[in-house]
Design an enzyme around this catalytic site. Sequence first.
Site, mmCIF file in Angstrom:
data_model
loop_
_atom_site.group_PDB
_atom_site.id
_atom_site.type_symbol
_atom_site.label_atom_id
_atom_site.label_comp_id
_atom_site.label_asym_id
_atom_site.label_seq_id
_atom_site.Cartn_x
_atom_site.Cartn_y
_atom_site.Cartn_z
ATOM 1 N N ALA A 60 -3.051 8.666 2.163
ATOM 2 C CA ALA A 60 -2.546 9.235 3.745
ATOM 3 C C ALA A 60 -2.475 9.695 4.380
ATOM 4 C CB ALA A 60 -0.802 8.542 4.087
ATOM 5 N N GLU A 62 -5.182 12.200 4.269
ATOM 6 C CA GLU A 62 -6.510 12.160 4.591
ATOM 7 C C GLU A 62 -6.676 11.412 5.911
ATOM 8 O OE1 GLU A 62 -6.266 12.108 1.317
ATOM 9 O OE2 GLU A 62 -6.493 14.044 0.945
ATOM 10 N N VAL A 85 3.605 5.082 2.170
ATOM 11 C CA VAL A 85 4.296 6.586 2.064
ATOM 12 C C VAL A 85 5.340 5.968 1.021
ATOM 13 C CG1 VAL A 85 4.358 9.463 1.899
ATOM 14 C CG2 VAL A 85 2.272 7.553 3.587
ATOM 15 N N HIS A 92 7.031 16.153 -0.992
ATOM 16 C CA HIS A 92 5.352 15.635 -0.721
ATOM 17 C C HIS A 92 5.785 14.745 0.103
ATOM 18 C CE1 HIS A 92 1.211 16.536 -1.551
ATOM 19 N NE2 HIS A 92 1.062 14.946 -1.893
ATOM 20 N N PHE A 117 0.234 1.904 13.536
ATOM 21 C CA PHE A 117 0.368 2.772 12.454
ATOM 22 C C PHE A 117 0.869 1.548 11.429
ATOM 23 C CE2 PHE A 117 3.499 5.451 10.900
ATOM 24 C CZ PHE A 117 3.362 6.424 10.622
HETATM 25 N N1 INI Z 1 -0.617 9.637 -0.585
HETATM 26 C C1 INI Z 1 -0.541 7.958 -0.787
HETATM 27 O O1 INI Z 1 -0.344 7.711 0.573
HETATM 28 N N2 INI Z 1 1.477 7.530 -0.191
HETATM 29 C C2 INI Z 1 1.689 8.993 -1.226
HETATM 30 O O2 INI Z 1 3.500 8.036 -1.256
HETATM 31 C C3 INI Z 1 1.529 9.886 -1.241
HETATM 32 N N3 INI Z 1 2.769 10.619 -2.409
HETATM 33 O O3 INI Z 1 3.924 10.177 -2.290
HETATM 34 O O4 INI Z 1 2.779 12.233 -3.016
HETATM 35 C C4 INI Z 1 0.419 10.335 -1.261
HETATM 36 N N4 INI Z 1 0.011 11.623 -1.499
HETATM 37 C C5 INI Z 1 -1.061 11.753 -1.968
HETATM 38 C C6 INI Z 1 -1.873 12.950 -0.669
HETATM 39 O O5 INI Z 1 -2.046 11.954 0.735
HETATM 40 C C7 INI Z 1 -3.588 12.889 -0.679
HETATM 41 O O6 INI Z 1 -4.132 12.203 -0.645
HETATM 42 C C8 INI Z 1 -3.178 13.999 -1.607
HETATM 43 O O7 INI Z 1 -2.620 15.446 -1.090
HETATM 44 C C9 INI Z 1 -4.710 14.692 -1.199
HETATM 45 O O8 INI Z 1 -4.683 15.751 -0.027
#
Ligand code: INI
Length: 161
Positions: A60, A62, A85, A92, A117
């Site tokens: 999410a 990105e 998410v 995080h 969204f």
């Molecule tokens: N990305 C998500 O799409 N959902 C999540 O729940 C999530 N958690 O909880 O960590 C998540 N993390 C990854 C983040 O979006 C990035 O891809 C990562 O930090 C690299 O930049």
Amino acid sequence: MSVPRVIEGNVVVPKGSKFCIVASRFNHFIVDRLVEGAVDAIVRHGGDASMITIVRVPGAWEIPTALAKIAAKKKSSALIAIAAVIRGSTPHFDYVAGEVAKGAAQVSLSSGVPVAFGVLTTDNIEQAVERAGTKAGNKGWDAAVSAIEMVSLAREIDAAF
Ligand code: INI
């Protein structure tokens, strides 16, 4: 007595519109159901699959970067952000959920291209499953219907002012 003029969109896919779904691979077992819901909504409201491009990003976080790049091309009628998410035991979640929401809104406002969204922000996997095609509907479908209405509304506004 005169009445005010009301301008609103409808939920029939306008001819020639193009949708871009930006979806994360993170939590793909949920996200894939949301993407299916979004595609199904567009097709069932008069569109067809050739109007839809799906862009995959890692998570999410990105999504706003990809949305900004795609919106700048001015080829899409509306963008649909899709991710899940899910809160874990670290902070995080709050960073990722906050930034994807802020980023999607910012792209929409700065580009003028509607961004729907379809990002779930839930406390646990059960809540995400409920919103991905089970008890609480499919938020990908809901986001796509909003995108269709905004494309239709944009045409109405262009014609009215
Ligand atoms: N990305 C998500 O799409 N959902 C999540 O729940 C999530 N958690 O909880 O960590 C998540 N993390 C990854 C983040 O979006 C990035 O891809 C990562 O930090 C690299 O930049």
